[in-house]
Design a protein around this motif. Sequence first.
Motif, PDB file in Angstrom:
ATOM      1  N   ARG A 669       0.842  -1.197   0.000  1.00 11.29           N
ATOM      2  CA  ARG A 669       0.000   0.000   0.000  1.00 11.29           C
ATOM      3  C   ARG A 669       0.867   1.232   0.000  1.00 11.29           C
ATOM      4  O   ARG A 669       1.861   1.312   0.699  1.00 11.29           O
ATOM      5  CB  ARG A 669      -0.914  -0.003   1.230  1.00 11.29           C
ATOM      6  CG  ARG A 669      -1.848   1.208   1.260  1.00 11.29           C
ATOM      7  CD  ARG A 669      -2.682   1.214   2.511  1.00 11.29           C
ATOM      8  NE  ARG A 669      -3.514   2.408   2.559  1.00 11.29           N
ATOM      9  CZ  ARG A 669      -4.269   2.766   3.593  1.00 11.29           C
ATOM     10  NH1 ARG A 669      -4.289   1.996   4.674  1.00 11.29           N
ATOM     11  NH2 ARG A 669      -4.999   3.861   3.556  1.00 11.29           N
ATOM     12  N   GLN A 719      -5.328   2.177  -8.078  1.00  9.26           N
ATOM     13  CA  GLN A 719      -6.383   1.167  -8.218  1.00  9.26           C
ATOM     14  C   GLN A 719      -6.278   0.061  -7.167  1.00  9.26           C
ATOM     15  O   GLN A 719      -7.241  -0.694  -6.963  1.00  9.26           O
ATOM     16  CB  GLN A 719      -6.309   0.551  -9.622  1.00  9.26           C
ATOM     17  CG  GLN A 719      -6.553   1.551 -10.740  1.00  9.26           C
ATOM     18  CD  GLN A 719      -7.891   2.251 -10.611  1.00  9.26           C
ATOM     19  OE1 GLN A 719      -8.886   1.629 -10.232  1.00  9.26           O
ATOM     20  NE2 GLN A 719      -7.891   3.540 -10.916  1.00  9.26           N
ATOM     21  N   THR A 720      -5.117  -0.047  -6.503  1.00 13.44           N
ATOM     22  CA  THR A 720      -4.994  -1.086  -5.469  1.00 13.44           C
ATOM     23  C   THR A 720      -5.893  -0.803  -4.273  1.00 13.44           C
ATOM     24  O   THR A 720      -6.283  -1.742  -3.556  1.00 13.44           O
ATOM     25  CB  THR A 720      -3.523  -1.181  -5.013  1.00 13.44           C
ATOM     26  OG1 THR A 720      -3.104   0.097  -4.494  1.00 13.44           O
ATOM     27  CG2 THR A 720      -2.631  -1.584  -6.185  1.00 13.44           C
ATOM     28  N   ASP A 721      -6.221   0.432  -3.980  1.00  7.02           N
ATOM     29  CA  ASP A 721      -7.111   0.790  -2.872  1.00  7.02           C
ATOM     30  C   ASP A 721      -8.096   1.823  -3.379  1.00  7.02           C
ATOM     31  O   ASP A 721      -7.881   3.039  -3.234  1.00  7.02           O
ATOM     32  CB  ASP A 721      -6.302   1.345  -1.698  1.00  7.02           C
ATOM     33  CG  ASP A 721      -7.153   1.471  -0.419  1.00  7.02           C
ATOM     34  OD1 ASP A 721      -8.365   1.191  -0.507  1.00  7.02           O
ATOM     35  OD2 ASP A 721      -6.602   1.842   0.626  1.00  7.02           O
ATOM     36  N   LYS A 723     -10.764   2.997  -2.347  1.00  6.73           N
ATOM     37  CA  LYS A 723     -11.372   3.901  -1.354  1.00  6.73           C
ATOM     38  C   LYS A 723     -10.573   5.187  -1.222  1.00  6.73           C
ATOM     39  O   LYS A 723     -11.132   6.273  -1.056  1.00  6.73           O
ATOM     40  CB  LYS A 723     -11.458   3.171  -0.012  1.00  6.73           C
ATOM     41  CG  LYS A 723     -12.119   3.994   1.088  1.00  6.73           C
ATOM     42  CD  LYS A 723     -12.217   3.180   2.373  1.00  6.73           C
ATOM     43  CE  LYS A 723     -12.876   4.004   3.488  1.00  6.73           C
ATOM     44  NZ  LYS A 723     -12.969   3.241   4.756  1.00  6.73           N
ATOM     45  N   TYR A 724      -9.278   5.061  -1.274  1.00  9.35           N
ATOM     46  CA  TYR A 724      -8.416   6.241  -1.109  1.00  9.35           C
ATOM     47  C   TYR A 724      -7.716   6.619  -2.422  1.00  9.35           C
ATOM     48  O   TYR A 724      -6.715   7.329  -2.414  1.00  9.35           O
ATOM     49  CB  TYR A 724      -7.357   5.969  -0.036  1.00  9.35           C
ATOM     50  CG  TYR A 724      -7.943   5.624   1.291  1.00  9.35           C
ATOM     51  CD1 TYR A 724      -8.481   6.606   2.116  1.00  9.35           C
ATOM     52  CD2 TYR A 724      -7.970   4.284   1.728  1.00  9.35           C
ATOM     53  CE1 TYR A 724      -9.031   6.275   3.347  1.00  9.35           C
ATOM     54  CE2 TYR A 724      -8.522   3.952   2.950  1.00  9.35           C
ATOM     55  CZ  TYR A 724      -9.052   4.960   3.751  1.00  9.35           C
ATOM     56  OH  TYR A 724      -9.605   4.644   4.956  1.00  9.35           O
ATOM     57  N   ALA A 725      -8.216   6.136  -3.558  1.00  6.94           N
ATOM     58  CA  ALA A 725      -7.537   6.369  -4.839  1.00  6.94           C
ATOM     59  C   ALA A 725      -7.488   7.844  -5.203  1.00  6.94           C
ATOM     60  O   ALA A 725      -6.437   8.370  -5.611  1.00  6.94           O
ATOM     61  CB  ALA A 725      -8.247   5.577  -5.947  1.00  6.94           C
ATOM     62  N   ASN A 835      -7.988  11.705   5.841  1.00 11.80           N
ATOM     63  CA  ASN A 835      -7.036  10.869   5.104  1.00 11.80           C
ATOM     64  C   ASN A 835      -6.049  11.678   4.258  1.00 11.80           C
ATOM     65  O   ASN A 835      -5.332  11.107   3.443  1.00 11.80           O
ATOM     66  CB  ASN A 835      -7.792   9.902   4.190  1.00 11.80           C
ATOM     67  CG  ASN A 835      -8.637   8.928   4.991  1.00 11.80           C
ATOM     68  OD1 ASN A 835      -8.166   8.351   5.963  1.00 11.80           O
ATOM     69  ND2 ASN A 835      -9.891   8.757   4.567  1.00 11.80           N
TER      70      ASN A 835
END
Length: 886
Positions: A669, A719-721, A723-725, A835
């Motif tokens: 991450r 794209q791995t997360d 929600k926080y992209a 965030n």
Amino acid sequence: MAKSSADDEELRRACEAAIEGTKQKIVMSIRVAKSRGIWGKSGRLGRNMAKPRVLALSVKSKGQETEAFLRVLKYSSGGVLEPAKLYKLKHLSKVEVVTNDPSGCTFTLGFDNLRSQSVAPPQWTMRNIDDRNRLLLCILNICKDVLGCLPKVVGVDIVEMALWAKENTPSVTTQRNLQDGPVATTVPESGMKVTVEKELVSQVEEEDIEALLGTYVMGIGEAEAFSERLKRELHALEAANVHAILESEPLVDEVLQGLEAATSCVDDMDDWLGMFNVKLRHMREDIESIESRNNKLEMQSVNNKSLIEELDKLLERLCVPSEYAACLTGGSFDEARMLQNVEACEWLTGALRGLQVPNLDPSYAKMRAVKDKRAELEKLKATFVRRASEFLRNYFASLVDFMIGDKSYFSQRGQLKRPDHADLRYKCRTYARLLQHLKSLDKSCLGPLRKAYCSSLNLLLRREAREFANELRASTKASRNPTVWLEASTGGSQSGNSADTSAVSDAYAKMLTIFIPLLVDESSFFAHFMCFEVPALAPPGGVANGGKSGSYDDDTNDDDLGIMDIDDNDSKAGKTSADLQSLNESLQDLLDGIQEDFYAVVDWAYKIDPLRCISMHGITERYLSGQKADAAGFVRLLLGALESKISMQFSKFVDEACHQIERNERNVRQMGVLSYIPRFATLATRMEQYIQGQSRDLVDQAYTKFVSVMFATLEKLAQTDPKYADIFLLENYAAFQNSLYDLANVVPTLAKFYHQASEAYEQACTRHISMIIYYQFERLFQFARKIEDLMFTISAEEIPFQLGLSKMDLRKMLKSSLSGVDKSITAMYKKLQKNLTSEELLPSLWDKCKKEFLDKYDSFAQLVAKIYPTETIPSVSEMRDLLASM
């Protein structure tokens, strides 16, 4: 009767003004009409139309002589008289009154000096008979007084004109030939007396005519008596003639006898002449035979003399001088003997050329002596070419072996030695003229000689380049820079405090500065020395790198320029493609292998600092653009290969850096700004410092590849997360813009990527803010979306009656969504802050969030006012004030 234009003094003055300066005096001037048509026949209007003209009679005195002229004057466009034609009255041969004109006022003047008598003369038409008679009388009087002769008059009676002159002329202008020339005298009418000299018919002629006419009239009444008298006189004359004939008979007989005697003498003379003619013919034939034999003997003598001269010349051509024969077959090739060798070559070349058909009569070429002598000369040529080629091959090898054996010619430890070939070229120049003659004698012998020269000199050049490159690398002190710039695990301080590696690119530039002019000069010297018909560099040893001189010393330049003038007579302006191809092949043999030492310097510089490939690329491009001559063909290939090598090494560095960027994908991450974003700005700043000349494209291509990989990796990591992209993207795109702001202002390629990052940043901000707003006010904006969807299918008045969209449902939704709106806004701010790792972005994001919320709420308020006009909700201004107070 109207006044005649001959009495118009104003017309006379205008005529005098028109001929002013000609020393002529106007005697008479009168207006006429000029035409060329024929009475009673139709013609073209422009040709037969009468044109107004003025005829003027003038005289001019020249000593004791007087000349008379007839001038034709015409009116110009301004109404001023100007001369049109001029006739001399002495050439007037005929005055003819045109009979086709019933009025008798038209006449023509014939001159015997006109060029074309076939062209009809112009016709002059007067106003009346009086004007015609007046002009013609004046012309005739001037011809009689001045010229002493009268022209032929046709169509008018001279006597009638004389009678008209006595009756109608008020005053007569006469010409008196005085000592000073003709004088015009005007006699008044009361005292007019026409003198005999001025009349057409004199007083005596008139009396004779009257007497003759009186006699003729008297004879009319006595015709029979006159006839009888004439008959008597005729008979008397005939009788007298017969009597005279009878009395002359003895004389006639005597004459006939004389004629017979003369005839006999003539016959005898004819016989004698015939005999003499036969004798003379025989003598003439004998003389011609003698002359013919004499001419043949003289011709034979001349031919024999010419033959002897030609044979002497041929013998001179066939004779081989002993000193030249000895030199060609066994002479030495030492420097002291080169002049004799060159003279022998010149003689041999001339002798062979002299025995060729264009320079020798074709009849001689078939003679056995000529064929034998040509074979002997060919054998001499083959012997000399073989001996000279063998000597030169050994000489080239010995020169190079001597230089290679002496270490002082090369760079040594602690001392960089600039190659110096002045002595080598000076020694080779001694045999330059010999090579020229070898080429003219046997062009095929140059191939082995060129290979021998290239092979020997290639060893020397490679040894010099190797020793120089080794000592150059050993003497250059530079700290090695890291090759890892964009690795995630690398500390930021390592790439930020890079050492100065300018000495590396300076060493590479020094290598090119020393060897590129040397190689170009060697190529040019080789092209001239080995007799290639191609243009050389201009001048050798000149500017080869755009600003630095590539010459070594004055002697080197002198040697090269001397080679260019080996033999001006044999030089040719043009070059053949075959010679150019052969030259390129020989230059490859001459310089092949030396590129490896340049490659070694490039690899060494790459290991110390890969970014130095940028400055080396620019240096190479500058040298490459300076080589234009045909003799520098292989040098251009060498520089092109060097440029490709540098580009390949730099591409290797770029690919490795891109792999470093892509390795960031393997982390589980990623939060906050990625490490390669600020490091790329540092790398770009360093790359801009190294740009020289044409390396801009190389750097721009690297930028394009770097940024493309950076943005692609950034999108994959986002794209791995999901929600926080958006937070991840906007923070990194913002960091990219902040780090490259200064460079983007001066580098167009980076400016393009700067704008691309700016657009991606705005899109990420919009998505993230919209998500936060919908999260806090989901029911409010879902209610608005339902209304907007139904407005496409039903009218606005029917929407309040739909299930879930009644006024009661609206009040419930407003109570649940806006009862604690200040708390919801506070929660929205905290969520935006939660965030976000880059605190400096929070103020701008919060301002965008408030603006986006107000825009959406404004749209909702407009929908409520349209669908539910009786319902009240908090206004947009209240919401704006609430947001401003928080």
